[in-house]
Design a protein around this motif. Structure first.
Motif, PDB file in Angstrom:
ATOM      1  N   ASP A 172       0.826  -1.213   0.000  1.00 22.75           N
ATOM      2  CA  ASP A 172       0.000   0.000   0.000  1.00 22.75           C
ATOM      3  C   ASP A 172       0.861   1.263   0.000  1.00 22.75           C
ATOM      4  OD1 ASP A 172      -2.283  -1.542  -0.020  1.00 22.75           O
ATOM      5  OD2 ASP A 172      -2.656  -1.358   2.137  1.00 22.75           O
ATOM      6  N   GLU A 173       1.993   1.205   0.675  1.00 19.23           N
ATOM      7  CA  GLU A 173       2.904   2.358   0.688  1.00 19.23           C
ATOM      8  C   GLU A 173       3.501   2.627  -0.682  1.00 19.23           C
ATOM      9  OE1 GLU A 173       4.311   1.809   5.373  1.00 19.23           O
ATOM     10  OE2 GLU A 173       5.761   1.521   3.753  1.00 19.23           O
ATOM     11  N   GLN A 174       3.474   1.622  -1.557  1.00 15.37           N
ATOM     12  CA  GLN A 174       3.961   1.792  -2.936  1.00 15.37           C
ATOM     13  C   GLN A 174       2.810   2.086  -3.896  1.00 15.37           C
ATOM     14  OE1 GLN A 174       7.267   1.721  -2.534  1.00 15.37           O
ATOM     15  NE2 GLN A 174       6.725   0.960  -0.493  1.00 15.37           N
ATOM     16  N   GLY A 175       1.694   2.568  -3.359  1.00 12.26           N
ATOM     17  CA  GLY A 175       0.545   2.864  -4.200  1.00 12.26           C
ATOM     18  C   GLY A 175      -0.226   1.634  -4.633  1.00 12.26           C
ATOM     19  N   GLY A 176      -0.121   0.552  -3.841  1.00 11.46           N
ATOM     20  CA  GLY A 176      -0.812  -0.685  -4.179  1.00 11.46           C
ATOM     21  C   GLY A 176      -0.102  -1.475  -5.258  1.00 11.46           C
ATOM     22  N   MET A 177       1.161  -1.177  -5.488  1.00  9.89           N
ATOM     23  CA  MET A 177       1.918  -1.829  -6.551  1.00  9.89           C
ATOM     24  C   MET A 177       3.270  -2.327  -6.050  1.00  9.89           C
ATOM     25  SD  MET A 177       1.270   0.628  -9.845  1.00  9.89           S
ATOM     26  CE  MET A 177      -0.375   0.897 -10.502  1.00  9.89           C
ATOM     27  N   LEU A 178       3.865  -3.211  -6.825  1.00 11.18           N
ATOM     28  CA  LEU A 178       5.249  -3.613  -6.640  1.00 11.18           C
ATOM     29  C   LEU A 178       5.955  -3.444  -7.974  1.00 11.18           C
ATOM     30  CD1 LEU A 178       4.929  -6.855  -4.452  1.00 11.18           C
ATOM     31  CD2 LEU A 178       5.778  -4.619  -3.714  1.00 11.18           C
ATOM     32  N   ALA A 179       7.000  -2.645  -7.967  1.00 14.00           N
ATOM     33  CA  ALA A 179       7.753  -2.365  -9.198  1.00 14.00           C
ATOM     34  C   ALA A 179       6.831  -1.868 -10.305  1.00 14.00           C
ATOM     35  CB  ALA A 179       8.527  -3.597  -9.650  1.00 14.00           C
ATOM     36  N   GLY A 180       5.859  -1.038  -9.934  1.00 13.35           N
ATOM     37  CA  GLY A 180       4.978  -0.439 -10.923  1.00 13.35           C
ATOM     38  C   GLY A 180       3.860  -1.331 -11.416  1.00 13.35           C
ATOM     39  N   ARG A 181       3.718  -2.522 -10.826  1.00 10.79           N
ATOM     40  CA  ARG A 181       2.662  -3.436 -11.258  1.00 10.79           C
ATOM     41  C   ARG A 181       1.675  -3.678 -10.126  1.00 10.79           C
ATOM     42  NH1 ARG A 181       5.048  -8.624 -14.184  1.00 10.79           N
ATOM     43  NH2 ARG A 181       2.803  -8.942 -14.421  1.00 10.79           N
ATOM     44  N   LYS A 182       0.407  -3.749 -10.475  1.00 11.86           N
ATOM     45  CA  LYS A 182      -0.614  -4.033  -9.478  1.00 11.86           C
ATOM     46  C   LYS A 182      -0.386  -5.420  -8.882  1.00 11.86           C
ATOM     47  CE  LYS A 182      -4.162  -1.085 -11.546  1.00 11.86           C
ATOM     48  NZ  LYS A 182      -5.514  -1.030 -12.162  1.00 11.86           N
ATOM     49  N   VAL A 183      -0.949  -5.611  -7.710  1.00 11.83           N
ATOM     50  CA  VAL A 183      -0.737  -6.859  -6.970  1.00 11.83           C
ATOM     51  C   VAL A 183      -2.069  -7.567  -6.765  1.00 11.83           C
ATOM     52  CG1 VAL A 183       0.042  -7.860  -4.789  1.00 11.83           C
ATOM     53  CG2 VAL A 183       1.297  -5.956  -5.805  1.00 11.83           C
ATOM     54  N   GLU A 184      -2.083  -8.853  -7.015  1.00 12.39           N
ATOM     55  CA  GLU A 184      -3.254  -9.686  -6.763  1.00 12.39           C
ATOM     56  C   GLU A 184      -2.866 -10.775  -5.763  1.00 12.39           C
ATOM     57  OE1 GLU A 184      -6.741 -12.128  -9.242  1.00 12.39           O
ATOM     58  OE2 GLU A 184      -4.973 -11.323 -10.282  1.00 12.39           O
TER      59      GLU A 184
END
Length: 395
Positions: A64-76
C-alpha cells in the motif's frame, strides 16, 4: 467460416507463430500489464491465526505504501489457510503454484508446513519467501537459490541468549521446551553459546506439544537449583508457563530466559508474572530509528492494532521482493535478475537495516529486551549483524 484468417494466412500458421513468440520470450503487453500474483499461505484459523494475520497485514502495508503496486505493477493476492498442518501443506502449496500460477509464494508460521512448502517451491522453481518459520533447515540443508527468509533461524535469538546468560555470570542452566524441532533447535543454539563461554547445561527437559502441564518440571527445577532456566515456548503455552513459574515462586530465585517468542503478544495474558522477563529477538519495542516509528504509526492507524515482530517480517518480505522485482523492471520472468537483486539488497527494516547471508537468511542485530507492562523494551544489543551458520547449505 473457413480455416483462413483475414490476413490470408492459415489459422494454424498464426497460432504456431504466436506460440513461437511466447517460447522466445517476445514481449506481450498483456503479460506485463497483468498483476503480480502473490500466494499467501499462512494460518488464518487455529493457534497461529493472529500471527498469520499480522504477517499479511505487514506485507500489504508495504504494498500500500507503494501505491498498491510492486515495481509499478498491481498486486493480486491468493490466500490459503495452511491450518498449521504439515500433512496438508504439499497439496495446498501445489494448488497455489499450479492452479493459481503465483509468481511468489509467501509462508509460513509453522516450521513443518514451511519445510513442505519449500520442497514444492524448489521442485517447481518457484520463488518463495519465509516470513516467520525459523527451522534451521530452510537456510541449511534445504537452502536454494529461489528460497529466502525475512525472519530468523531458530539458532539466532537462542544463541544470543546463551551469550547473555554467560555474561551475566550463570554457570549452570536447565532447559525446557516442547518436544519438536523448533524447540530443540533453540535449545541447541543456546547451549552452543553458553557452553562455549564456560557454562554447563545441567539438564534438558521436554514435554509433548502442546502439553501445558508444567508442574512436574517446575518441581524438578526447584530441586536441581540451577543458576538459571532457559525455555522455548510461544502463544498461550508461554503465558501459562510464566504464570506457573511465578506461582511456584521460582521467579524470585532462578532467573528465566528465552527467545522473544515467550513474551511477544503474550505479556497482557501474563500480567504481573511477565514483568521484568528478559528475552532476545531481532525486534523490540522502542527501537530508535525513523523507519520503525513510521511503520508502527501507519500499522496502528490502518489495523487498529499494535504491530509486532510478525508484522515486521511480513512487511520486509514485501520489501525484499520489491527490490528484486524492481531490478527486473517488473518482469516476473526474469527470475535470475530478481534473485540476484534480492541477494544483494539492504533491507531498510523497522528492526534496523539488514542484509542477507549466502544462504538467504537475515544478517541482523539481536536485541536484549525487558518486559515492561505490555512492551518488550530494548535494553541492549548483545550481538550485531549475527549471521546464521547455515550448516548443511551447499549453495
Amino acid at each position: 467460416m473457413n480455416a483462413f484468417t483475414t490476413t490470408g494466412l492459415p489459422r494454424a500458421l498464426c497460432v504456431t507463430g504466436l506460440l513461437s513468440m511466447l517460447s522466445l520470450g517476445a514481449p506481450i503487453a498483456l503479460a506485463q500489464d497483468a498483476p503480480v500474483r502473490i500466494g499467501l499461505m499462512l494460518p488464518s484459523t487455529g493457534t497461529y491465526a493472529a500471527l498469520g494475520a499480522a504477517i499479511t497485514n505487514g506485507f500489504k502495508q508495504y504494498v500500500d505504501e507503494q501505491g498498491g503496486m510492486l515495481a509499478g505493477r498491481k498486486v493480486e493476492y491468493f490466500a490459503v489457510d495452511d491450518e498449521s498442518d504439515p500433512a496438508k501443506a504439499t497439496e495446498k502449496a501445489t494448488r497455489l503454484i499450479k492452479r493459481e500460477r503465483v509468481d511468489l509464494l509467501v509462508g509460513t508460521v509453522h516450521s513443518g508446513v514451511a519445510l513442505a512448502m519449500a520442497r514444492v517451491a524448489q521442485n517447481t522453481k518457484t520463488l518463495m519467501i519465509v516470513p516467520n518459520a525459523g527451522a534451521d533447515e530452510l537456510t541449511g540443508p534445504l537452502c536454494a537459490p529461489t528460497l529466502f527468509r525475512t525472519s530468523f533461524s531458530n539458532w539466532q535469538p537462542a544463541y544470543a541468549m546463551g551469550k547473555v546468560a554467560a555474561e551475566r555470570g550463570h554457570k549452570t542452566v536447565v532447559t525446557l521446551t516442547w518436544k519438536y524441532a523448533a524447540g530443540q533447535q533453540a535449545i541447541d543454539g543456546f547451549k552452543e553459546a553458553f557452553e562455549q563461554a564456560g557454562g554447563k547445561v545441567a539438564k534438558e527437559m521436554t514435554l509433548p506439544f502442546p502439553n501445558v502441564e508444567f508442574q512436574p518440571f517446575l518441581t524438578e527445577i526447584a530441586a536441581l537449583k540451577p543458576d538459571a532456566v532457559f525455555v522455548f515456548f510461544a502463544g498461550g503455552g508461554a503465558a501459562k508457563f510464566v504464570k506457573d513459574y511465578a506461582a511456584a515462586g521460582l521467579n524470585k530465585s532462578i532467573p528465566l530466559y528465552a527467545p522473544g517468542f515467550l513474551t511477544d503478544g503474550t505479556l497482557e495474558a501474563m500480567g504481573e508474572a511477565g514483568e521484568g522477563l528478559l528475552t532476545t529477538l531481532h525486534y523490540a519495542d522502542g527501537l530508535d530509528n525513523d523507519k520503525d516509528v513510521a511503520f508502527r504509526r501507519t500499522y496502528a492507524q490502518t489495523y487498529k492494532l499494535k504491530p509486532d515482530v510478525y508484522a515486521v517480517q511480513g512487511y520486509d518480505a514485501a520489501q525484499l521482493y520489491h527490490a528484486g522485482l524492481s531490478a527486473a523492471g517488473g518482469d516476473v520472468r526474469k527470475q535470475d535478475v530478481i534473485i540476484k537483486a534480492m541477494e544483494n539488497a539492504t533491507v531498510d527494516s523497522p528492526r534496523g537495516r539488514f542484509t542477507l547471508s549466502k544462504a538467504h537468511n537475515p544478517v541482523q542485530n539481536i536485541y536484549l529486551r525487558e518486559a515492561r507492562g505490555v512492551d518488550n523494551k530494548v535494553i541492549a544489543t548483545p550481538i550485531e549483524a549475527l549471521a546464521d551458520p547455515a550448516r548443511g547449505c551447499n549453495m
